[in-house]
Design a protein around this motif. Sequence first.
Motif: not given
Ligand code: S3P
Length: 169
Positions: A17-19, A60-62, A143-145
Amino acid sequence: MITGNKPVVLLGFMGSGKSTLGKQVASHLRWSFTDLDQYIETEQKRSISEIFSNEGESAFRQIESAALQKVLEKSFHVIAIGGGAPCFLENMEIIKKKSRSVYLKVSESQLATRLAYSNTPRPLLKGKSEPEVQKVIHELLLTREPFYNQADIIIESDSITADLIVSRL
Ligand code: S3P
């Protein structure tokens, strides 16, 4: 009420729900709002899905990291960032230095429900069945938390509101 003009960054998994909440928090604060994925798409003149499929995730990450650093220079700003953004390169260190960060912590089951009904194209979930999506959520969260948990503020609820976020800033 928030003190200072540092940007507020909303982070968390896809579907947290970030956006939607970011826009509402910005309007409560009378600040501007940027959705990092939209910013990237405008700047790159192509969709996130196109960047993933043509150039791969590491390209994409860059791009994402460079865009994040630009957006973090803005004051009086609320920024919603992609779910992976805090977890790559030096991004979380930069977020901690330049912003007040908020982790929207939503349960795995709620994320799975929301993502099943979402129309947003998400390359990491493309073509996956519901059980496969649940597995991706579980594995990516492991891995993300550790990155998300470094946020200044953690809000843990399946029904986070803009008021709740603003009251914690
Ligand atoms: C990603 C989340 C996406 C977007 C891309 C990669 C991710 O954004 O940046 O698809 O790695 O979790 P949202 O979190 O807004 O869906």
